[in-house]
Design a protein around this motif. Structure first.
Motif, PDB file in Angstrom:
ATOM      1  N   THR A  24      11.257   5.517   9.262  1.00  0.00           N
ATOM      2  CA  THR A  24      10.340   4.648   9.256  1.00  0.00           C
ATOM      3  C   THR A  24       9.134   5.067  10.270  1.00  0.00           C
ATOM      4  N   TYR A  25       8.016   4.746   9.684  1.00  0.00           N
ATOM      5  CA  TYR A  25       6.759   5.317  10.253  1.00  0.00           C
ATOM      6  C   TYR A  25       5.617   4.532  10.336  1.00  0.00           C
ATOM      7  N   ALA A  26       4.683   4.452  11.288  1.00  0.00           N
ATOM      8  CA  ALA A  26       3.536   3.533  11.277  1.00  0.00           C
ATOM      9  C   ALA A  26       2.339   4.525  10.407  1.00  0.00           C
ATOM     10  N   ALA A  27       1.540   3.640   9.540  1.00  0.00           N
ATOM     11  CA  ALA A  27       0.766   4.264   8.500  1.00  0.00           C
ATOM     12  C   ALA A  27      -0.390   3.401   8.362  1.00  0.00           C
ATOM     13  N   GLN A  28      -1.250   3.631   7.501  1.00  0.00           N
ATOM     14  CA  GLN A  28      -2.200   3.226   6.855  1.00  0.00           C
ATOM     15  C   GLN A  28      -2.603   3.762   5.544  1.00  0.00           C
ATOM     16  N   VAL A  29      -2.993   2.996   4.415  1.00  0.00           N
ATOM     17  CA  VAL A  29      -3.663   2.945   3.277  1.00  0.00           C
ATOM     18  C   VAL A  29      -5.062   3.550   3.558  1.00  0.00           C
ATOM     19  N   GLY A  42      -0.308   0.402 -19.790  1.00  0.00           N
ATOM     20  CA  GLY A  42      -0.226  -0.039 -18.503  1.00  0.00           C
ATOM     21  C   GLY A  42      -1.057   0.646 -17.337  1.00  0.00           C
ATOM     22  N   LYS A  43      -0.830  -0.046 -16.230  1.00  0.00           N
ATOM     23  CA  LYS A  43      -1.734   0.303 -14.959  1.00  0.00           C
ATOM     24  C   LYS A  43      -1.068   0.872 -13.675  1.00  0.00           C
ATOM     25  N   LEU A  44      -1.438   1.742 -13.131  1.00  0.00           N
ATOM     26  CA  LEU A  44      -0.858   2.117 -11.923  1.00  0.00           C
ATOM     27  C   LEU A  44      -1.896   1.964 -10.728  1.00  0.00           C
ATOM     28  N   LEU A  45      -1.116   1.684  -9.423  1.00  0.00           N
ATOM     29  CA  LEU A  45      -1.755   1.383  -8.259  1.00  0.00           C
ATOM     30  C   LEU A  45      -1.330   2.785  -7.596  1.00  0.00           C
ATOM     31  N   LYS A  46      -2.630   3.720  -7.252  1.00  0.00           N
ATOM     32  CA  LYS A  46      -2.110   4.978  -6.796  1.00  0.00           C
ATOM     33  C   LYS A  46      -2.672   4.854  -5.301  1.00  0.00           C
ATOM     34  N   LEU A  47      -1.732   5.244  -4.274  1.00  0.00           N
ATOM     35  CA  LEU A  47      -1.892   5.083  -2.842  1.00  0.00           C
ATOM     36  C   LEU A  47      -1.931   6.391  -2.008  1.00  0.00           C
ATOM     37  N   THR A  48      -2.884   6.458  -1.325  1.00  0.00           N
ATOM     38  CA  THR A  48      -2.442   7.698  -0.335  1.00  0.00           C
ATOM     39  C   THR A  48      -2.589   6.752   0.938  1.00  0.00           C
ATOM     40  N   LEU A  49      -1.218   7.227   1.685  1.00  0.00           N
ATOM     41  CA  LEU A  49      -0.920   6.568   3.102  1.00  0.00           C
ATOM     42  C   LEU A  49      -1.087   7.631   4.112  1.00  0.00           C
ATOM     43  N   GLN A  50      -1.698   7.421   5.416  1.00  0.00           N
ATOM     44  CA  GLN A  50      -1.713   8.455   6.264  1.00  0.00           C
ATOM     45  C   GLN A  50      -0.722   7.951   7.542  1.00  0.00           C
ATOM     46  N   ILE A  51       0.273   8.796   8.055  1.00  0.00           N
ATOM     47  CA  ILE A  51       0.645   8.265   9.244  1.00  0.00           C
ATOM     48  C   ILE A  51       0.047   8.239  10.335  1.00  0.00           C
ATOM     49  N   THR A  52      -0.049   7.416  11.224  1.00  0.00           N
ATOM     50  CA  THR A  52      -0.928   7.184  12.301  1.00  0.00           C
ATOM     51  C   THR A  52      -0.156   7.330  13.812  1.00  0.00           C
ATOM     52  N   GLU A  53       1.082   7.432  13.887  1.00  0.00           N
ATOM     53  CA  GLU A  53       1.776   7.574  15.115  1.00  0.00           C
ATOM     54  C   GLU A  53       2.648   8.789  14.926  1.00  0.00           C
ATOM     55  N   GLY A  92      -2.578 -11.982   0.959  1.00  0.00           N
ATOM     56  CA  GLY A  92      -2.028 -12.736  -0.408  1.00  0.00           C
ATOM     57  C   GLY A  92      -2.738 -11.974  -1.668  1.00  0.00           C
ATOM     58  N   PRO A  93      -3.053 -12.457  -2.609  1.00  0.00           N
ATOM     59  CA  PRO A  93      -3.695 -11.971  -3.838  1.00  0.00           C
ATOM     60  C   PRO A  93      -4.947 -11.294  -3.185  1.00  0.00           C
ATOM     61  N   ILE A  94      -5.168  -9.981  -3.965  1.00  0.00           N
ATOM     62  CA  ILE A  94      -6.712  -9.234  -3.405  1.00  0.00           C
ATOM     63  C   ILE A  94      -7.237  -9.236  -4.540  1.00  0.00           C
ATOM     64  N   ARG A  95      -8.656  -9.034  -4.460  1.00  0.00           N
ATOM     65  CA  ARG A  95      -9.446  -8.702  -5.734  1.00  0.00           C
ATOM     66  C   ARG A  95      -9.741  -7.149  -5.725  1.00  0.00           C
ATOM     67  N   ASN A  96      -9.793  -6.545  -4.689  1.00  0.00           N
ATOM     68  CA  ASN A  96      -9.885  -5.121  -4.778  1.00  0.00           C
ATOM     69  C   ASN A  96      -9.282  -4.142  -3.821  1.00  0.00           C
ATOM     70  N   THR A  97      -8.791  -3.077  -4.398  1.00  0.00           N
ATOM     71  CA  THR A  97      -7.913  -2.275  -3.350  1.00  0.00           C
ATOM     72  C   THR A  97      -8.492  -1.843  -2.235  1.00  0.00           C
ATOM     73  N   GLN A  98      -9.804  -2.071  -1.943  1.00  0.00           N
ATOM     74  CA  GLN A  98     -10.384  -1.671  -0.844  1.00  0.00           C
ATOM     75  C   GLN A  98      -9.924  -2.303   0.449  1.00  0.00           C
ATOM     76  N   GLU A  99      -9.145  -3.620   0.035  1.00  0.00           N
ATOM     77  CA  GLU A  99      -8.700  -4.674   0.993  1.00  0.00           C
ATOM     78  C   GLU A  99      -7.260  -4.176   1.650  1.00  0.00           C
ATOM     79  N   LEU A 100      -6.861  -3.073   1.197  1.00  0.00           N
ATOM     80  CA  LEU A 100      -5.496  -2.617   1.463  1.00  0.00           C
ATOM     81  C   LEU A 100      -5.715  -1.532   2.516  1.00  0.00           C
ATOM     82  N   HIS A 101      -7.140  -1.138   2.496  1.00  0.00           N
ATOM     83  CA  HIS A 101      -7.450   0.027   3.342  1.00  0.00           C
ATOM     84  C   HIS A 101      -7.280  -0.216   4.932  1.00  0.00           C
TER      85      HIS A 101
END
Length: 171
Positions: A24-29, A42-53, A92-101
């Protein structure tokens, strides 16, 4: 076309990153995109996560979530993963993937065996709140537009300046 005559090219051997160990690691999108599936159904949500600690700070993990799929079971699994990600971030529900960052969370990483000629790779098994407890209460009503907040003046970056590539808003 550019000349490379003054760039050293024999100092390093080609190599690959070692896998991040299961844990388990601390991270952020830090990056996200929505793309069509290979079949176009279909649609895929592609994420790049970065370990922060920790010892793997700044290492990246890539994850893809099926958010829309012709296969009902694949879509159900993907929608659960997407809900878990949003809950871990207190959204909750989001409108743009930027809200995950740039929001803190914890991710449980596993190692997926390679198949079809590919090498083993890291996969995100779970998304969890950063604090390790329950995610903050999430409103499932329509998201409100974010209020503009004054930003701190940008500091001049120098090539010799050390530090993380991104500022973490919770730090």
């Amino acid at each position: 076309m550019s000349d490379l005559y003054d760039i050293p090219q024999n100092e390093y051997e080609p190599g690959a990153f070692d896998l991040i160990p299961k844990g388990t690691y601390a991270a952020q999108v830090i990056e996200s995109d929505v793309a069509d599936t290979k079949t176009g159904g279909g649609k895929l949500l592609k994420l790049t996560l970065q370990i922060t600690e920790g010892p793997f700070t700044n290492r990246r993990v890539w994850e893809t979530i099926n958010i829309v799929n012709r296969n009902a079971e694949a879509q159900k699994i993907g929608q659960r993963q997407f809900a878990e990600l949003r809950a871990a971030l207190g959204l909750g529900p989001i409108r743009n993937t930027q809200e995950l960052h740039d929001r803190p969370l914890r991710i449980s990483i596993k190692i997926e065996e390679g198949k079809d000629g590919y090498e083993p790779r890291n996969r995100v098994q779970r998304f969890m709140p950063y604090a390790g407890g329950q995610a903050p209460a999430v409103s499932h009503s329509s998201p409100q537009p974010a209020q503009a907040q004054p930003s701190a003046p940008a500091q001049a970056a120098s090539p010799s300046a050390a530090g993380p590539p991104r500022t973490r808003p919770w730090a």
